[in-house]
Motif scaffolding. Structure first.
Motif, PDB file in Angstrom:
ATOM      1  N   VAL B 143       0.849  -1.196   0.000  1.00  0.00           N
ATOM      2  CA  VAL B 143       0.000   0.000   0.000  1.00  0.00           C
ATOM      3  C   VAL B 143       0.888   1.250   0.000  1.00  0.00           C
ATOM      4  O   VAL B 143       1.614   1.484   0.958  1.00  0.00           O
ATOM      5  N   PRO B 144       0.842   2.036  -1.082  1.00  0.00           N
ATOM      6  CA  PRO B 144       1.722   3.206  -1.153  1.00  0.00           C
ATOM      7  C   PRO B 144       1.282   4.299  -0.186  1.00  0.00           C
ATOM      8  O   PRO B 144       0.089   4.479   0.063  1.00  0.00           O
ATOM      9  N   SER B 145       2.271   5.032   0.355  1.00  0.00           N
ATOM     10  CA  SER B 145       1.940   6.126   1.265  1.00  0.00           C
ATOM     11  C   SER B 145       1.131   7.189   0.540  1.00  0.00           C
ATOM     12  O   SER B 145       0.392   7.951   1.170  1.00  0.00           O
ATOM     13  N   SER B 146       1.229   7.238  -0.797  1.00  0.00           N
ATOM     14  CA  SER B 146       0.452   8.224  -1.552  1.00  0.00           C
ATOM     15  C   SER B 146      -1.043   7.947  -1.461  1.00  0.00           C
ATOM     16  O   SER B 146      -1.863   8.809  -1.782  1.00  0.00           O
ATOM     17  N   ALA B 147      -1.409   6.744  -0.989  1.00  0.00           N
ATOM     18  CA  ALA B 147      -2.828   6.415  -0.821  1.00  0.00           C
ATOM     19  C   ALA B 147      -3.379   6.877   0.524  1.00  0.00           C
ATOM     20  O   ALA B 147      -4.549   6.648   0.829  1.00  0.00           O
ATOM     21  N   ALA B 148      -2.531   7.520   1.351  1.00  0.00           N
ATOM     22  CA  ALA B 148      -2.973   7.929   2.690  1.00  0.00           C
ATOM     23  C   ALA B 148      -4.093   8.956   2.598  1.00  0.00           C
ATOM     24  O   ALA B 148      -4.117   9.777   1.688  1.00  0.00           O
ATOM     25  N   PRO B 149      -5.054   8.893   3.538  1.00  0.00           N
ATOM     26  CA  PRO B 149      -6.119   9.903   3.567  1.00  0.00           C
ATOM     27  C   PRO B 149      -5.502  11.299   3.652  1.00  0.00           C
ATOM     28  O   PRO B 149      -4.483  11.491   4.322  1.00  0.00           O
ATOM     29  N   ALA B 150      -6.116  12.265   2.981  1.00  0.00           N
ATOM     30  CA  ALA B 150      -5.544  13.613   2.897  1.00  0.00           C
ATOM     31  C   ALA B 150      -5.294  14.206   4.277  1.00  0.00           C
ATOM     32  O   ALA B 150      -4.307  14.916   4.487  1.00  0.00           O
ATOM     33  N   GLU B 151      -6.175  13.892   5.263  1.00  0.00           N
ATOM     34  CA  GLU B 151      -5.991  14.509   6.580  1.00  0.00           C
ATOM     35  C   GLU B 151      -4.749  13.966   7.283  1.00  0.00           C
ATOM     36  O   GLU B 151      -4.179  14.617   8.143  1.00  0.00           O
ATOM     37  N   LEU B 152      -4.324  12.756   6.911  1.00  0.00           N
ATOM     38  CA  LEU B 152      -3.077  12.234   7.469  1.00  0.00           C
ATOM     39  C   LEU B 152      -1.876  12.778   6.711  1.00  0.00           C
ATOM     40  O   LEU B 152      -0.894  13.218   7.293  1.00  0.00           O
ATOM     41  N   ALA B 153      -1.960  12.743   5.370  1.00  0.00           N
ATOM     42  CA  ALA B 153      -0.804  13.077   4.545  1.00  0.00           C
ATOM     43  C   ALA B 153      -0.527  14.575   4.527  1.00  0.00           C
ATOM     44  O   ALA B 153       0.619  14.992   4.438  1.00  0.00           O
ATOM     45  N   GLY B 154      -1.564  15.380   4.628  1.00  0.00           N
ATOM     46  CA  GLY B 154      -1.414  16.818   4.423  1.00  0.00           C
ATOM     47  C   GLY B 154      -0.367  17.457   5.305  1.00  0.00           C
ATOM     48  O   GLY B 154       0.409  18.307   4.859  1.00  0.00           O
ATOM     49  N   ALA B 155      -0.301  17.030   6.572  1.00  0.00           N
ATOM     50  CA  ALA B 155       0.603  17.663   7.509  1.00  0.00           C
ATOM     51  C   ALA B 155       2.031  17.144   7.380  1.00  0.00           C
ATOM     52  O   ALA B 155       2.933  17.650   8.033  1.00  0.00           O
ATOM     53  N   PHE B 156       2.227  16.143   6.535  1.00  0.00           N
ATOM     54  CA  PHE B 156       3.518  15.474   6.476  1.00  0.00           C
ATOM     55  C   PHE B 156       4.184  15.698   5.121  1.00  0.00           C
ATOM     56  O   PHE B 156       4.041  14.864   4.242  1.00  0.00           O
ATOM     57  N   THR B 157       4.898  16.797   4.952  1.00  0.00           N
ATOM     58  CA  THR B 157       5.579  16.976   3.666  1.00  0.00           C
ATOM     59  C   THR B 157       6.660  15.910   3.494  1.00  0.00           C
ATOM     60  O   THR B 157       7.058  15.604   2.378  1.00  0.00           O
ATOM     61  N   LEU B 158       7.133  15.327   4.609  1.00  0.00           N
ATOM     62  CA  LEU B 158       8.124  14.252   4.535  1.00  0.00           C
ATOM     63  C   LEU B 158       7.664  13.139   3.613  1.00  0.00           C
ATOM     64  O   LEU B 158       8.473  12.545   2.882  1.00  0.00           O
ATOM     65  N   THR B 159       6.354  12.843   3.630  1.00  0.00           N
ATOM     66  CA  THR B 159       5.862  11.710   2.840  1.00  0.00           C
ATOM     67  C   THR B 159       6.031  11.952   1.340  1.00  0.00           C
ATOM     68  O   THR B 159       6.085  11.001   0.571  1.00  0.00           O
ATOM     69  N   GLU B 160       6.144  13.227   0.934  1.00  0.00           N
ATOM     70  CA  GLU B 160       6.338  13.500  -0.498  1.00  0.00           C
ATOM     71  C   GLU B 160       7.782  13.268  -0.935  1.00  0.00           C
ATOM     72  O   GLU B 160       8.076  13.179  -2.127  1.00  0.00           O
ATOM     73  N   ARG B 161       8.690  13.199   0.026  1.00  0.00           N
ATOM     74  CA  ARG B 161      10.116  13.001  -0.295  1.00  0.00           C
ATOM     75  C   ARG B 161      10.460  11.521  -0.396  1.00  0.00           C
ATOM     76  O   ARG B 161      11.541  11.153  -0.808  1.00  0.00           O
ATOM     77  N   LEU B 162       9.525  10.669   0.078  1.00  0.00           N
ATOM     78  CA  LEU B 162       9.798   9.239   0.173  1.00  0.00           C
ATOM     79  C   LEU B 162       8.736   8.458  -0.582  1.00  0.00           C
ATOM     80  O   LEU B 162       7.570   8.854  -0.617  1.00  0.00           O
ATOM     81  N   ASP B 163       9.144   7.354  -1.174  1.00  0.00           N
ATOM     82  CA  ASP B 163       8.191   6.409  -1.746  1.00  0.00           C
ATOM     83  C   ASP B 163       8.137   5.243  -0.765  1.00  0.00           C
ATOM     84  O   ASP B 163       9.083   4.456  -0.674  1.00  0.00           O
ATOM     85  N   VAL B 164       7.037   5.164   0.004  1.00  0.00           N
ATOM     86  CA  VAL B 164       6.903   4.136   1.037  1.00  0.00           C
ATOM     87  C   VAL B 164       5.757   3.203   0.659  1.00  0.00           C
ATOM     88  O   VAL B 164       4.692   3.663   0.258  1.00  0.00           O
ATOM     89  N   ARG B 165       5.993   1.899   0.763  1.00  0.00           N
ATOM     90  CA  ARG B 165       4.960   0.908   0.441  1.00  0.00           C
ATOM     91  C   ARG B 165       4.761   0.023   1.669  1.00  0.00           C
ATOM     92  O   ARG B 165       5.646  -0.761   2.013  1.00  0.00           O
ATOM     93  N   PHE B 166       3.600   0.153   2.307  1.00  0.00           N
ATOM     94  CA  PHE B 166       3.335  -0.582   3.549  1.00  0.00           C
ATOM     95  C   PHE B 166       2.857  -2.003   3.273  1.00  0.00           C
ATOM     96  O   PHE B 166       1.993  -2.223   2.406  1.00  0.00           O
ATOM     97  N   ASP B 167       3.389  -2.925   4.054  1.00  0.00           N
ATOM     98  CA  ASP B 167       2.860  -4.284   4.054  1.00  0.00           C
ATOM     99  C   ASP B 167       1.376  -4.192   4.429  1.00  0.00           C
ATOM    100  O   ASP B 167       1.025  -3.622   5.470  1.00  0.00           O
TER     101      ASP B 167
END
Lengths: 287, 287
Positions: B143-167
């Motif tokens: 599951v890519p971090s880009s699929a995170a709900p906007a309210e979670l992802a919005g505050a985390f610009t860090l997530t845009e610097r990384l490609d994270v895929r969750f088990d």
């Protein structure tokens, strides 16, 4: 005064802003070979930082809750100069630094530098999750460190300061039959009966023989980096300890330690990186 | 220059003996809420120490092998002053310190202090023992971090610097169904394609969401103390990460992390103490 309190006592020489100079003397009673045990140095550093924080600020913050140390050269019995610096004074916790220096042949040599965060541990903070204490035979049914062969015990004056009882399942290293699992378990008290507190737990975390012994690696395992966490003030009585290693790469390994108190409550944990000498053909023993 | 190299770059302002002053600027592109991610600060500190060691001494010592940091206040985007001090220059390893300071309302405020030991990692140091890499679905089946709900992802610009895929087994927290086991597993790459090296591993060790999320504790989990060990330079490609917590006492917990590279080789490990807010009636979810 207990021999532990005597060993970590320092004389305040002067204060300049957040920086305080201290002097002390390392005795030859806490040694591992020719070096003074790193756990004693960490307890001494944590004690100096909490004294510096307490005398300078509002809150007492009597418990080291996190200590990180990098070891740069082996400390020897003799004079010791310590410089502490208070870095942050907070309501709930404070942080300081300690530098331990001795005179070497070509001038001062730093032995260890530590960062220490201090706070006041709640007497009964709720344990939401923790590693359970391992099942072990009672202290009287374990193998006392005083039974160690003279050639092992002789170089370690540290062992005379501690009453250590090894779980028979993990003491094979002492008779040339390490298990290869990379785990030691033991009970521990201070030999003179002083009870452990949050500072003395830092000594305990680094006071068992190297866990490398259980892999058949009987040499010195000098600590490179050490990180210790204290979760609670220990109740009086025996400490129960477990150490383990899961990572050994090249000539470097990790060693993890847990300590439970006489209530079976987890009171401290640590992880260190240390050096080891692995024979060219690999580990002598594996599980 | 990659965005990571840009983010950790500092300008040397002057050297006085073993002490060097540096200036930099923290961008708002590596943030978790209003704070700059601690992993980025640690990578920046390690980079400064290895540069200070390399320019002053004989050996290069390009790899941070052990870093310990105490976090004292949250770093914000903006100007940053760094002071490094070389503590020990050795043949096999060297040790330095870095202090990260920003201007606060009442003057300079220290954000983090770190001790860093640097060395030259052997390209293929023998792995005698190590935790095996966990079985996980391939990155494309995670599951890519880009699929995170906007309210979670919005505050985390860090997530845009990384490609994270969750088990998928450990990503329940993102949809309100944490497992309660206290474990996260994920693949990680830098979004701009820069490969990880020993310095960038320090970012990775602290770049996943708090493992507390998997216990239903969705708040900020500020790091108090962090200890990271680097075992090998990573091969190019995806990192595989696992984080876990076994200790949570009062409002303080530990978080352990492992990283394996694309060869399934263990390349880094860490343990941190961080704060969490546990509801009065206990953990919201347990396994």
């Amino acid at each position: 005064m207990s021999e532990f309190d005597e060993a970590i006592a320092l004389q305040r020489m002067g204060t300049d802003g957040e920086s305080t100079a201290w002097r002390g003397r390392l005795s030859d009673r806490w040694s591992v070979g020719t070096a003074v045990n790193g756990g004693l140095l960490m307890a001494l550093a944590a004690n100096a930082v909490r004294d510096a924080v307490a005398e300078a600020g509002e809150g007492a913050h009597r418990d080291p809750i996190a200590l990180s140390a990098h070891f740069m050269s082996a400390a020897a019995p003799g004079d010791l100069d310590v410089t502490t610096e208070v870095l942050r004074r907070g309501r709930r916790m404070s942080t300081g630094q300690a530098a331990l220096v001795q005179d070497g042949e070509d001038g001062p040599v730093e032995r260890m530098r530590a960062l220490v965060t201090v706070a006041d541990l709640e007497p009964d903070g709720t344990v939401h999750r923790c590693e359970p204490a391992p099942d072990m035979p009672a202290p009287d049914a374990c193998v006392p460190s005083s039974a160690a062969p003279a050639e092992l015990a002789g170089a370690f004056t540290l062992t005379e300061r501690l009453d250590v009882r090894f779980d028979p399942e993990t003491v094979g290293f002492a008779v040339g039959a390490p298990s290869g699992r990379g785990e030691l378990r033991a009970w521990m008290r201070l030999a003179d009966g002083r009870e452990f507190d949050s500072v003395a737990l830092l000594l305990a975390l680094d006071a068992l023989p190297p866990v490398a012994f259980d892999l058949g690696l009987m040499g010195w395992a000098p600590t490179i980096e050490f990180s210790g966490h204290v979760w609670a003030r220990p109740a009086p009585g025996w400490l129960r300890m477990r150490t383990r290693t899961q990572t050994l790469v090249g000539g470097v390994m990790e060693e993890v330690a847990w300590i439970w108190d006489s209530r079976d409550r987890l009171v401290a944990q640590s992880r260190q990186m240390c050096g080891v000498r692995v024979p060219k053909d690999g580990l002598p023993v594996s599980a």
